[in-house]
Write a protein that holds these residues in place. Structure first.
Motif, PDB file in Angstrom:
ATOM      1  N   GLU A 146       0.834  -1.218  -0.109  1.00 25.83           N
ATOM      2  CA  GLU A 146       0.098   0.108   0.063  1.00 25.83           C
ATOM      3  C   GLU A 146       0.840   1.229   0.043  1.00 25.83           C
ATOM      4  N   ASP A 147       2.206   1.088   0.792  1.00 24.66           N
ATOM      5  CA  ASP A 147       2.877   2.463   0.779  1.00 24.66           C
ATOM      6  C   ASP A 147       3.758   2.738  -0.659  1.00 24.66           C
ATOM      7  N   GLY A 148       3.289   1.786  -1.695  1.00 26.52           N
ATOM      8  CA  GLY A 148       4.056   2.206  -2.877  1.00 26.52           C
ATOM      9  C   GLY A 148       5.611   1.513  -3.216  1.00 26.52           C
ATOM     10  N   ARG A 149       6.119   1.044  -1.911  1.00 28.11           N
ATOM     11  CA  ARG A 149       7.303   0.648  -1.908  1.00 28.11           C
ATOM     12  C   ARG A 149       7.635  -0.624  -2.548  1.00 28.11           C
ATOM     13  N   CYS A 150       8.554  -0.955  -3.412  1.00 24.55           N
ATOM     14  CA  CYS A 150       8.646  -2.598  -3.767  1.00 24.55           C
ATOM     15  C   CYS A 150       8.933  -3.259  -2.493  1.00 24.55           C
ATOM     16  N   ARG A 151       8.526  -4.375  -2.523  1.00 26.29           N
ATOM     17  CA  ARG A 151       8.961  -5.317  -1.209  1.00 26.29           C
ATOM     18  C   ARG A 151      10.427  -6.012  -1.461  1.00 26.29           C
ATOM     19  N   ASN A 152      10.603  -5.809  -2.543  1.00 24.99           N
ATOM     20  CA  ASN A 152      11.919  -6.436  -2.827  1.00 24.99           C
ATOM     21  C   ASN A 152      13.177  -5.522  -2.613  1.00 24.99           C
ATOM     22  N   CYS A 153      13.139  -4.078  -3.196  1.00 23.30           N
ATOM     23  CA  CYS A 153      14.220  -3.470  -3.024  1.00 23.30           C
ATOM     24  C   CYS A 153      13.881  -2.163  -2.342  1.00 23.30           C
ATOM     25  N   GLY A 154      12.581  -1.826  -1.912  1.00 26.53           N
ATOM     26  CA  GLY A 154      12.152  -0.840  -1.114  1.00 26.53           C
ATOM     27  C   GLY A 154      12.155   0.701  -1.703  1.00 26.53           C
ATOM     28  N   ASN A 155      12.230   0.491  -3.116  1.00 26.60           N
ATOM     29  CA  ASN A 155      12.246   1.841  -4.169  1.00 26.60           C
ATOM     30  C   ASN A 155      10.814   2.087  -4.206  1.00 26.60           C
ATOM     31  N   LEU A 156      10.378   3.527  -4.467  1.00 30.12           N
ATOM     32  CA  LEU A 156       8.988   3.810  -4.822  1.00 30.12           C
ATOM     33  C   LEU A 156       9.020   3.846  -6.521  1.00 30.12           C
ATOM     34  N   THR A 157       9.154   2.722  -7.068  1.00 28.33           N
ATOM     35  CA  THR A 157       9.363   2.617  -8.496  1.00 28.33           C
ATOM     36  C   THR A 157       8.639   1.575  -9.314  1.00 28.33           C
ATOM     37  N   ILE A 158       7.198   1.383  -8.540  1.00 35.47           N
ATOM     38  CA  ILE A 158       6.285   0.472  -9.030  1.00 35.47           C
ATOM     39  C   ILE A 158       5.638   1.190 -10.252  1.00 35.47           C
ATOM     40  N   VAL A 159       5.812   0.535 -11.340  1.00 37.40           N
ATOM     41  CA  VAL A 159       4.997   1.236 -12.654  1.00 37.40           C
ATOM     42  C   VAL A 159       4.283   0.117 -13.663  1.00 37.40           C
ATOM     43  N   GLN A 160       3.635   0.508 -14.441  1.00 42.57           N
ATOM     44  CA  GLN A 160       2.904  -0.269 -15.475  1.00 42.57           C
ATOM     45  C   GLN A 160       3.877  -0.153 -16.769  1.00 42.57           C
ATOM     46  N   ARG A 161       4.159  -1.170 -17.150  1.00 43.69           N
ATOM     47  CA  ARG A 161       5.102  -1.309 -18.243  1.00 43.69           C
ATOM     48  C   ARG A 161       4.210  -0.554 -19.636  1.00 43.69           C
ATOM     49  N   LYS A 162       5.147  -0.157 -20.508  1.00 46.67           N
ATOM     50  CA  LYS A 162       4.689   0.804 -21.631  1.00 46.67           C
ATOM     51  C   LYS A 162       3.878  -0.134 -22.780  1.00 46.67           C
ATOM     52  N   ASP A 163       4.447  -1.300 -22.675  1.00 47.18           N
ATOM     53  CA  ASP A 163       4.082  -2.219 -23.819  1.00 47.18           C
ATOM     54  C   ASP A 163       2.792  -3.181 -22.946  1.00 47.18           C
ATOM     55  N   ASP A 164       2.252  -2.915 -22.032  1.00 43.28           N
ATOM     56  CA  ASP A 164       1.062  -3.633 -21.306  1.00 43.28           C
ATOM     57  C   ASP A 164      -0.202  -2.735 -21.458  1.00 43.28           C
ATOM     58  N   THR A 165      -0.368  -2.139 -22.736  1.00 42.30           N
ATOM     59  CA  THR A 165      -1.769  -1.928 -23.061  1.00 42.30           C
ATOM     60  C   THR A 165      -2.196  -2.763 -23.845  1.00 42.30           C
ATOM     61  N   GLU A 166      -3.505  -3.019 -23.970  1.00 43.29           N
ATOM     62  CA  GLU A 166      -4.399  -3.885 -24.622  1.00 43.29           C
ATOM     63  C   GLU A 166      -4.181  -4.226 -26.273  1.00 43.29           C
ATOM     64  N   ALA A 167      -3.794  -2.881 -26.772  1.00 46.78           N
ATOM     65  CA  ALA A 167      -3.450  -3.221 -28.388  1.00 46.78           C
ATOM     66  C   ALA A 167      -2.367  -3.419 -28.450  1.00 46.78           C
ATOM     67  N   VAL A 168      -1.124  -3.304 -27.528  1.00 43.71           N
ATOM     68  CA  VAL A 168       0.253  -3.861 -27.830  1.00 43.71           C
ATOM     69  C   VAL A 168       0.187  -5.356 -27.242  1.00 43.71           C
ATOM     70  N   ILE A 169      -0.641  -5.799 -26.200  1.00 44.08           N
ATOM     71  CA  ILE A 169      -0.531  -7.019 -25.785  1.00 44.08           C
ATOM     72  C   ILE A 169      -0.847  -7.926 -26.825  1.00 44.08           C
ATOM     73  N   ARG A 170      -2.183  -7.351 -27.460  1.00 42.06           N
ATOM     74  CA  ARG A 170      -2.578  -8.202 -28.729  1.00 42.06           C
ATOM     75  C   ARG A 170      -1.578  -8.254 -29.843  1.00 42.06           C
ATOM     76  N   LYS A 171      -0.797  -7.388 -30.050  1.00 37.25           N
ATOM     77  CA  LYS A 171       0.277  -7.487 -31.201  1.00 37.25           C
ATOM     78  C   LYS A 171       1.313  -8.475 -30.834  1.00 37.25           C
ATOM     79  N   ARG A 172       1.841  -8.408 -29.303  1.00 31.82           N
ATOM     80  CA  ARG A 172       2.715  -9.549 -28.902  1.00 31.82           C
ATOM     81  C   ARG A 172       2.098 -10.984 -28.946  1.00 31.82           C
ATOM     82  N   LEU A 173       0.852 -10.754 -28.614  1.00 30.58           N
ATOM     83  CA  LEU A 173       0.288 -12.366 -28.770  1.00 30.58           C
ATOM     84  C   LEU A 173       0.291 -12.746 -30.386  1.00 30.58           C
ATOM     85  N   GLN A 174       0.132 -12.021 -31.109  1.00 30.51           N
ATOM     86  CA  GLN A 174       0.267 -12.406 -32.384  1.00 30.51           C
ATOM     87  C   GLN A 174       1.645 -12.711 -33.002  1.00 30.51           C
TER      88      GLN A 174
END
Ligand code: AP5
Length: 212
Positions: A146-174
């Motif tokens: 909940e505090d946004g800190r990574c439980r592995n390294c403790g940094n505030l650097t949890i993000v969504q990957r740029k290629d994890d949008t539905e359109a790009v995911i479907r391209k990656r699947l193809q």
């Protein structure tokens, strides 16, 4: 232990590789993580790879093979390795065979994590990753603290990957179905393929993996 983890994007290759690495002290080699690190550091490789990655296309084989060559033969891999996301094409698989032959060794198994496309889309649109250490989360199945800190390294650097949008995911699947799925036959014909159901919960998949 020398393993290849095969499967579509979002099959859980990185998640399972992290557990196996911890249990057996082998190297976890993710070509996706290596490329993202190069993109972040704006190296010549990173600059070349970025456009392919953002569009969900494969980075050219020669760049990937050169990138992986020194890693596999390096000190970090003396106890073995898990290749996560490599090979992804027939030329990459052939290059890996040659490289291992030069090293006087060979693969033990290629593990295929079987997951259907809609599960992939659901998992990847809800994935979050730590951009510092690569730890993997999922807002539904394994939420970040909940505090946004990574439980592995403790940094505030949890993000969504740029290629994890539905359109790009479907391209990656193809791309996966067209260019990577033929490796299932490549490893089956060599007697190296183990197929496991990757759709169950994380621990159930790990238990299936341990049986192989
Ligand atoms: P890469 O980073 O390798 O991405 P990918 O293969 O698309 O795989 P992912 O990392 O998306 O999925 P994963 O199977 O590791 O799933 P995860 O464990 O994270 O490649 C990115 C790009 O780099 C490519 O598109 C390409 O451009 C380039 N590239 C990389 N290698 C290349 C190569 N060899 N040649 C050419 N180009 C290359 O899990 C996904 C989510 O599901 C997470 O949120 C996780 O928490 C959750 N989850 C995992 N397991 C379960 C479970 N059992 N139940 C419920 N949720 C689960």
């Amino acid at each position: 232990m020398k393993l290849v983890f095969l499967g579509p994007p979002g099959a859980g290759k990185g998640t399972q590789a992290a557990s196996v690495k911890e249990a057996y002290s082998v190297a976890h080699i993710s070509t996706g993580d290596m490329l993202r690190d190069n993109v972040k550091r704006e190296t010549p490789l990173g600059r070349e790879a970025k456009a392919f990655m953002d569009e969900g296309k494969l980075v050219p084989d020669e760049l990937i093979i050169n990138m992986i060559r020194n890693t596999i033969s390096g000190d970090a891999c003396t106890k073995g390795f898990i290749l996560d996301g490599f090979p992804r094409t027939a030329p990459q698989a052939e290059a890996l065979d040659v490289l291992l032959q030069e090293m006087g060794t060979s693969l033990d198994r290629a593990i295929l994590f079987d997951v259907d496309d809609e599960t992939v889309v659901s998992r990847l649109t809800s994935r979050r990753v730590c951009s510092s250490c690569g730890a993997i989360y999922n807002v539904h199945f394994d939420p970040p603290p909940e505090d946004g800190r990574c439980r592995n390294c403790g940094n505030l650097t949890i993000v969504q990957r740029k290629d994890d949008t539905e359109a790009v995911i479907r391209k990656r699947l193809q791309v996966y179905h067209d260019q990577t799925a033929p490796l299932i036959e490549y490893y089956t014909s060599r007697g190296l393929l183990s197929r496991i159901d990757g759709t169950g919960p994380k621990d159930a998949v790990l238990a299936l993996l341990a049986e192989r």
